[in-house]
Design a protein around this motif. Sequence first.
Motif, PDB file in Angstrom:
ATOM      1  N   PRO A  23      35.303  44.962   5.430  1.00 48.01           N
ATOM      2  CA  PRO A  23      36.763  45.079   5.525  1.00 48.01           C
ATOM      3  C   PRO A  23      37.463  44.484   4.302  1.00 48.01           C
ATOM      4  CG  PRO A  23      36.012  43.251   6.864  1.00 48.01           C
ATOM      5  CD  PRO A  23      34.771  43.920   6.329  1.00 48.01           C
ATOM      6  N   ILE A  24      38.667  44.970   4.061  1.00 48.75           N
ATOM      7  CA  ILE A  24      39.505  44.372   3.026  1.00 48.75           C
ATOM      8  C   ILE A  24      40.552  43.489   3.718  1.00 48.75           C
ATOM      9  CG2 ILE A  24      39.165  46.344   1.481  1.00 48.75           C
ATOM     10  CD1 ILE A  24      42.041  47.236   2.189  1.00 48.75           C
ATOM     11  N   PRO A  25      41.119  42.505   3.020  1.00 48.00           N
ATOM     12  CA  PRO A  25      42.166  41.682   3.628  1.00 48.00           C
ATOM     13  C   PRO A  25      43.434  42.503   3.876  1.00 48.00           C
ATOM     14  CG  PRO A  25      41.213  40.595   1.696  1.00 48.00           C
ATOM     15  CD  PRO A  25      40.744  42.018   1.679  1.00 48.00           C
ATOM     16  N   LEU A  26      44.055  42.287   5.010  1.00 49.68           N
ATOM     17  CA  LEU A  26      45.319  42.965   5.315  1.00 49.68           C
ATOM     18  C   LEU A  26      46.328  42.763   4.195  1.00 49.68           C
ATOM     19  CD1 LEU A  26      46.256  42.303   9.058  1.00 49.68           C
ATOM     20  CD2 LEU A  26      45.625  44.457   7.986  1.00 49.68           C
ATOM     21  N   GLU A  27      46.304  41.576   3.628  1.00 46.67           N
ATOM     22  CA  GLU A  27      47.274  41.211   2.601  1.00 46.67           C
ATOM     23  C   GLU A  27      47.143  42.073   1.343  1.00 46.67           C
ATOM     24  OE1 GLU A  27      46.336  38.067   5.443  1.00 46.67           O
ATOM     25  OE2 GLU A  27      45.050  39.197   4.065  1.00 46.67           O
ATOM     26  N   ASP A  28      45.975  42.726   1.155  1.00 48.14           N
ATOM     27  CA  ASP A  28      45.726  43.520  -0.045  1.00 48.14           C
ATOM     28  C   ASP A  28      45.938  45.017   0.169  1.00 48.14           C
ATOM     29  OD1 ASP A  28      45.017  41.145  -1.175  1.00 48.14           O
ATOM     30  OD2 ASP A  28      42.852  41.527  -1.183  1.00 48.14           O
ATOM     31  N   VAL A  29      46.385  45.412   1.354  1.00 49.20           N
ATOM     32  CA  VAL A  29      46.517  46.838   1.663  1.00 49.20           C
ATOM     33  C   VAL A  29      47.637  47.471   0.838  1.00 49.20           C
ATOM     34  CG1 VAL A  29      47.286  48.474   3.439  1.00 49.20           C
ATOM     35  CG2 VAL A  29      45.577  46.738   3.992  1.00 49.20           C
ATOM     36  N   ASP A  30      47.319  48.600   0.203  1.00 48.58           N
ATOM     37  CA  ASP A  30      48.309  49.442  -0.471  1.00 48.58           C
ATOM     38  C   ASP A  30      48.474  50.687   0.390  1.00 48.58           C
ATOM     39  OD1 ASP A  30      49.868  51.050  -2.057  1.00 48.58           O
ATOM     40  OD2 ASP A  30      48.384  51.316  -3.649  1.00 48.58           O
ATOM     41  N   LEU A  31      49.544  50.725   1.158  1.00 47.44           N
ATOM     42  CA  LEU A  31      49.718  51.792   2.146  1.00 47.44           C
ATOM     43  C   LEU A  31      49.780  53.174   1.504  1.00 47.44           C
ATOM     44  CD1 LEU A  31      49.980  51.957   5.241  1.00 47.44           C
ATOM     45  CD2 LEU A  31      52.450  52.087   4.926  1.00 47.44           C
ATOM     46  N   ASP A  32      50.190  53.237   0.238  1.00 44.72           N
ATOM     47  CA  ASP A  32      50.282  54.532  -0.437  1.00 44.72           C
ATOM     48  C   ASP A  32      48.928  55.225  -0.537  1.00 44.72           C
ATOM     49  OD1 ASP A  32      52.981  54.167  -0.797  1.00 44.72           O
ATOM     50  OD2 ASP A  32      52.804  53.426  -2.859  1.00 44.72           O
ATOM     51  N   ALA A  33      47.847  54.458  -0.412  1.00 44.55           N
ATOM     52  CA  ALA A  33      46.501  55.028  -0.558  1.00 44.55           C
ATOM     53  C   ALA A  33      46.022  55.745   0.707  1.00 44.55           C
ATOM     54  CB  ALA A  33      45.507  53.928  -0.923  1.00 44.55           C
ATOM     55  N   TYR A  34      46.799  55.637   1.794  1.00 43.83           N
ATOM     56  CA  TYR A  34      46.325  56.147   3.084  1.00 43.83           C
ATOM     57  C   TYR A  34      47.265  57.199   3.667  1.00 43.83           C
ATOM     58  CZ  TYR A  34      43.529  51.995   2.472  1.00 43.83           C
ATOM     59  OH  TYR A  34      42.674  51.058   1.935  1.00 43.83           O
ATOM     60  N   ALA A  35      46.648  58.151   4.374  1.00 43.99           N
ATOM     61  CA  ALA A  35      47.412  59.227   5.001  1.00 43.99           C
ATOM     62  C   ALA A  35      47.797  58.898   6.437  1.00 43.99           C
ATOM     63  CB  ALA A  35      46.604  60.520   4.987  1.00 43.99           C
ATOM     64  N   ALA A  36      47.109  57.911   7.033  1.00 49.27           N
ATOM     65  CA  ALA A  36      47.387  57.534   8.416  1.00 49.27           C
ATOM     66  C   ALA A  36      46.900  56.114   8.645  1.00 49.27           C
ATOM     67  CB  ALA A  36      46.702  58.489   9.399  1.00 49.27           C
ATOM     68  N   VAL A  37      47.434  55.490   9.690  1.00 49.99           N
ATOM     69  CA  VAL A  37      47.060  54.120  10.052  1.00 49.99           C
ATOM     70  C   VAL A  37      46.683  54.091  11.527  1.00 49.99           C
ATOM     71  CG1 VAL A  37      47.830  51.714  10.181  1.00 49.99           C
ATOM     72  CG2 VAL A  37      48.658  53.193   8.329  1.00 49.99           C
TER      73      VAL A  37
ATOM     74  N   ILE B 116      42.033  57.047   5.893  1.00 47.17           N
ATOM     75  CA  ILE B 116      42.705  56.475   7.064  1.00 47.17           C
ATOM     76  C   ILE B 116      42.440  54.980   7.092  1.00 47.17           C
ATOM     77  CG2 ILE B 116      42.842  56.458   9.587  1.00 47.17           C
ATOM     78  CD1 ILE B 116      42.052  59.410   9.540  1.00 47.17           C
ATOM     79  N   LEU B 117      43.486  54.207   7.312  1.00 51.25           N
ATOM     80  CA  LEU B 117      43.376  52.751   7.383  1.00 51.25           C
ATOM     81  C   LEU B 117      43.197  52.310   8.834  1.00 51.25           C
ATOM     82  CD1 LEU B 117      43.669  49.976   5.881  1.00 51.25           C
ATOM     83  CD2 LEU B 117      46.094  50.073   6.531  1.00 51.25           C
ATOM     84  N   PHE B 118      42.118  51.593   9.093  1.00 52.06           N
ATOM     85  CA  PHE B 118      41.881  50.979  10.403  1.00 52.06           C
ATOM     86  C   PHE B 118      42.263  49.503  10.307  1.00 52.06           C
ATOM     87  CE2 PHE B 118      39.060  52.905  13.824  1.00 52.06           C
ATOM     88  CZ  PHE B 118      39.408  54.216  13.537  1.00 52.06           C
ATOM     89  N   VAL B 119      43.310  49.095  10.997  1.00 47.15           N
ATOM     90  CA  VAL B 119      43.691  47.682  11.039  1.00 47.15           C
ATOM     91  C   VAL B 119      43.103  47.073  12.303  1.00 47.15           C
ATOM     92  CG1 VAL B 119      45.569  46.017  11.090  1.00 47.15           C
ATOM     93  CG2 VAL B 119      45.797  48.118   9.737  1.00 47.15           C
ATOM     94  N   MET B 120      42.271  46.036  12.142  1.00 53.17           N
ATOM     95  CA  MET B 120      41.535  45.484  13.274  1.00 53.17           C
ATOM     96  C   MET B 120      41.705  43.976  13.369  1.00 53.17           C
ATOM     97  SD  MET B 120      38.066  47.821  13.013  1.00 53.17           S
ATOM     98  CE  MET B 120      37.479  47.326  14.636  1.00 53.17           C
ATOM     99  N   THR B 121      41.550  43.468  14.565  1.00 55.21           N
ATOM    100  CA  THR B 121      41.608  42.036  14.798  1.00 55.21           C
ATOM    101  C   THR B 121      40.503  41.312  14.039  1.00 55.21           C
ATOM    102  OG1 THR B 121      41.538  40.316  16.503  1.00 55.21           O
ATOM    103  CG2 THR B 121      40.200  42.261  16.887  1.00 55.21           C
ATOM    104  N   GLY B 122      40.779  40.064  13.659  1.00 55.12           N
ATOM    105  CA  GLY B 122      39.774  39.275  12.972  1.00 55.12           C
ATOM    106  C   GLY B 122      39.253  38.108  13.793  1.00 55.12           C
TER     107      GLY B 122
END
Length: 231
Positions: free
Chosen positions: A89-103, A4-10
Amino acid sequence: MSKILFVMTGVDHWTLADGTKHPTGFWAEEAVAPFTAFKAAGHEITVATPGGVVPTVDRGSLAPEVNGGQEGADEVAAALASLSELQHPIPLEDVDLDAYAAVFYPGGHGPMEDLAVDPASGRILIDALDSGKPLAVVCHGPAALLAATNADGTNAFAGYRVAAFTNAEETQAGLAGRARWLLETRLVEAGVDVQVGEPWVPNVVVDRNLVTGQNPASSAPLAAEVLKKLA
């Protein structure tokens, strides 16, 4: 199990109408409750932020008065300290959405400052919406939806039913009169169908693969909805 990808404020502040930088970040309960539920169900979590910076917790979200007393505050602080993923955390710019089942997007006022105008986050949201994967956003997290614009300038979430932190709650929290803009108002202007519930009471709205929650109290029931979708 799934990732699961957690997108968070920086950011660690929210710029008010008079230029004052109000200290903020992410709201503790909105990260802790879903994080705990997802990990208990066996899921792996990756945190992503703009530029890959370590997210800052809003110190106000650790106060006893917003956690049901000192015991609750101590529990949230301890749980937060145990979330080692927040430190890497990883940079948002590097996210590969295919690797995740949910966001999942937690709130706090931070997203009002950065994710509301972040194009990388906007692309992740549009791709997640189009993918059919569970996409969950809570409280001030829906500010990020404002950056999800189509090529023609329309918002990708226009017409979706969404719960988000309301103008009434912002007023009761004492910040509405000092804000440059209000989340509920801006979402409505973008064509989003905001489903307003009672202040501070759990309100979770499910529209297709989008699951949204109105306030901190909505975090745990929102996480439960995501787990049902992943089951």
